[in-house]
Design a protein around this motif. Structure first.
Motif, PDB file in Angstrom:
ATOM      1  N   CYS A 134      81.866  27.642  -3.051  1.00  0.00           N
ATOM      2  CA  CYS A 134      81.188  28.195  -4.287  1.00  0.00           C
ATOM      3  C   CYS A 134      80.676  29.604  -3.764  1.00  0.00           C
ATOM      4  O   CYS A 134      80.687  30.490  -4.577  1.00  0.00           O
TER       5      CYS A 134
ATOM      6  N   THR B 122      85.043  27.220 -10.919  1.00  0.00           N
ATOM      7  CA  THR B 122      84.894  28.483 -11.970  1.00  0.00           C
ATOM      8  C   THR B 122      85.533  28.002 -13.138  1.00  0.00           C
ATOM      9  O   THR B 122      86.364  27.080 -13.433  1.00  0.00           O
TER      10      THR B 122
ATOM     11  N   ASP C 127      87.908  29.254  -6.187  1.00  0.00           N
ATOM     12  CA  ASP C 127      88.111  28.579  -7.438  1.00  0.00           C
ATOM     13  C   ASP C 127      87.908  27.208  -7.560  1.00  0.00           C
ATOM     14  O   ASP C 127      87.425  26.464  -8.456  1.00  0.00           O
TER      15      ASP C 127
END
Length: 690
Positions: free
Chosen positions: A500, A551, A505
């Motif tokens: 993160c 994401t 992603d």
């Protein structure tokens, strides 16, 4: 001059039954000319390199397995295949000489560099181990430099079969002629003749002409030595020898377990490279089995075999036996080169042992600097040893990738006493241009180092698959004493946080699916996206691809793949996965969303079948739909539920199920099938009360 000195060195080695190393250092052009001369002057040298020198072709790893030589040449100017180097070391006979052609030692840092220009840590490790070895002879600047120590006097060794092998053959004979369900495990380091032993034993039993003997191994190349010795002992051509109506047959593990042919005895070579789940099935299916395994070596993780499979043997066949071969057959006992090769490639790396007897959940998770690994030999051995134990197959090239891959990160969890209790290899993948999507989608391009993105595009048709950036966990391991204590979860959480923070992603993995491993990933919120349609010939398992998005763009891309997996998985069990393990099926079913509720008339058919009022054929559509639409309460682990899965979802025949569950025909199978549905209905009723 150099040939005269080599002859003198070889004479010393021959009189002492020792194997030696001569390091010839120089620039590439000069070394190539010298190598061409050596190739013509030396008798049948085995050359390991990537390019052709004169008429000598590069040696392939599969070609050197089982072969022997008196001169082995490693050409480091060619950046040879690491696995081939490790395999070829076992070909050098006692009194033989290993010639290493390499750059000047002062130039190694500049000669072995990575894509970004940084120096190779792996080759620095190799140089360090060579310089530490006290029996190394050098040729530098036109002169020979004698080793720091004299070569030891070693025993000549015995002709085949050795005393060790004879004793082991008696033990194998007891498996064949003694009590059933008492498998034998033969453990040995490399070069102890365990494969030859299996072949010699098979030849002896074939002479009785009382039935076939089956031989299995992770690859047929690994079984060729046993087949060769069996054929040689019987005086027949190489291949699968036979006597009368009896034959020694090779079958890969997955095919052997799928067909289950009749056999007097099953011999398993390189058992450490076969997943324990498959070995368990062999023990269950056949009453007389012999397992041979390499304790240390590139063939597989002997230590992992010791920890995991012996637990299974204690449970399934508590009277199993074990023997260890100690005496080398190609080189002398105590040969110092064997220890050098082990250190070069960490073939003897084992999982760490904690200094504390108490299990504590207190640990520190950290991303290791690879220079720290290079300079802290104990830490490197602990980390690599733990990763070896956790995986069914490890190669020396894994050490090379661990130290030198720019995309690979090493994570560990350490206890307060410094013990590495968990470790993971994480590879950054993706972030590739969209121009590659079409070639990948059409199967025209294979992208090295981007396993997950490529699979998402090729198998899932996900156009965004290449551009999404991910952290792929290629391997994660927890020390056996600390499993199920939360250390793997802690390690995974830190990796996710790192992903993160780096703007990746998603985090994902692809692994040989079995119930315990899959349970770990699924309980951590990872979405199953794809189950491979074929079993891997080495692991014997289907590969499960899982991912967790972090994401919005990754969620939008991956959730439809998870939904498609949910829609297709149960439909594919009959055609694609008819022999998938019930425990794994049960786990994956529990992850599927309920999309279509059961109709009342379908529920009534299920109830009537459970009560014995209607036959299976009349109720089948409702029985299938019931499993497809039932609540997400966990399916219980029981033989009756396994039978329900195998008959209703996988479509196995009544006769096969009767044989598998030791039942007397369709009538008993159907009785247990009804009991399984009664159990499911009762659990559903019980859950509805709360």
């Amino acid at each position: 001059m150099i040939l005269e000195e080599i002859d003198k060195l070889r004479a010393q080695l021959a009189t002492r039954a020792c194997r030696g190393v001569l390091l010839i250092s120089g620039d590439k052009d000069r070394c190539e000319l010298m190598l061409a001369d050596l190739e013509t002057e030396l008798e049948n040298p085995l050359l390991v390199c990537r390019y052709v020198v004169g008429e000598m072709e590069p040696a392939l790893r599969t070609a050197v397995l089982g072969s022997e030589c008196d001169t082995l040449i490693w050409n480091f100017h060619s950046e040879p295949d690491i696995n081939t180097l490790a395999a070829s070391a076992g070909c050098l006979r006692r009194g033989g000489l290993l010639l290493i052609i390499a750059p000047e030692t002062d130039d190694w840092v500049d000669s072995f560099t990575l894509a970004d220009g940084s120096p190779s840590l792996f080759w620095q490790h190799v140089l360090r181990e060579l310089e530490r070895w006290p029996w190394l002879t050098r040729y530098e600047g036109g002169r020979f430099i004698a080793p720091d120590e004299h070569f030891p006097d070693l025993p000549e060794g015995d002709a085949l079969p050795t005393a060790d092998q004879v004793a082991a053959m008696h033990r194998v004979s007891r498996v064949l002629h003694g009590h059933r369900k008492r498998p034998l495990v033969i453990r040995a380091d490399r070069g102890r003749g365990k494969s030859a032993l299996l072949g010699l034993s098979a030849a002896e039993f074939l002479l009785e002409d009382r039935g076939d003997i089956l031989l299995t191994a992770p690859r047929k190349e690994a079984a060729m030595t046993a087949l060769h010795h069996a054929a040689q002992s019987l005086g027949v051509a190489n291949g699968e020898p036979s006597v009368g109506d009896s034959r020694l047959r090779f079958l890969p593990p997955d095919r052997l377990l799928a067909e289950l042919p009749e056999a007097r005895l099953v011999l398993v070579d390189e058992a450490a490279a076969i997943p324990p789940a498959l070995l368990e099935r062999l023990v269950t299916a056949y009453p007389r089995v012999v397992f041979a395994t390499t304790v240390h070596g590139y063939e597989g993780s002997g230590r992992g075999f010791d920890i995991r499979f012996t637990e299974s043997l204690n449970r399934l066949t508590p009277q199993w036996q074990q023997i260890e071969l100690q005496e080398p057959i190609r080189w002398s006992e105590g040969d110092p080169l064997e220890a050098l090769v082990s250190r070069l490639f960490l073939l003897d790396a084992e999982a760490p042992i904690s200094a504390s007897a108490d299990v504590s959940d207190d640990c520190v998770v950290e991303l290791l600097d690879k220079h720290l690994l290079l300079n802290n030999e104990a830490l490197l051995r602990d980390v690599f040893g733990l990763l070896v134990v956790a995986h069914y197959q490890t190669a020396p090239s894994d050490l090379h990738h661990l130290l030198d891959s720019l995309a690979t990160h090493v994570w560990v969890a350490r206890l307060f006493d410094g013990t590495v209790c968990a470790a993971a290899l994480v590879i950054e993948e993706g972030g590739l241009p969209e121009s590659l999507v079409e070639p990948v989608l059409q199967g025209e391009r294979r992208l090295q180092g981007h396993l997950l993105p490529q699979s998402l595009v090729y198998h899932g048709g996900l156009v965004e698959g290449l551009s999404l950036r991910c952290a792929r966990i290629s391997r994660i391991a927890v020390l056996s004493d600390y499993r199920r204590q939360g250390f793997g979860r802690r390690l995974l959480q830190e990796i996710e946080q790192f992903a993160c923070d780096e703007g990746l992603d998603y985090v994902g993995s692809s692994f040989a699916a079995d119930a315990p491993v899959s349970e770990f990933w699924l309980t951590q919120g990872y979405l199953p996206l794809r189950l491979g349609v074929r079993r891997d010939p080495c692991s014997g398992s289907h590969a499960l691809l899982v991912a967790k998005p972090f994401t919005d763009i990754a969620s939008e891309a991956l959730m439809p793949l998870n939904s498609r997996f949910a829609r297709h998985f149960m439909l594919g069990l009959r055609e694609t996965y008819p022999r998938l393990e019930a425990d794994l099926i049960r786990q994956l079913i529990n992850q599927l969303p309920v999309e279509q509720p059961l109709h009342e008339d379908e529920r009534r058919d299920v109830q009537r079948f459970a009560l014995g009022e209607i036959a299976f054929e009349h109720a089948y559509p409702a029985l299938f739909r019931y499993l497809q639409s039932r609540p997400l309460a966990e399916l219980p682990a029981s033989e009756d539920i396994n039978l329900v899965i195998a008959r209703v979802l996988q479509g196995l025949s009544w006769s096969e199920l009767a044989a598998r569950h030791q039942l007397k025909g369709r009538r008993e199978v159907e009785h247990h099938l009804r009991q399984g549905y009664r159990l499911l209905l009762s659990l559903e009723l019980s859950n509805s009360r709360f």
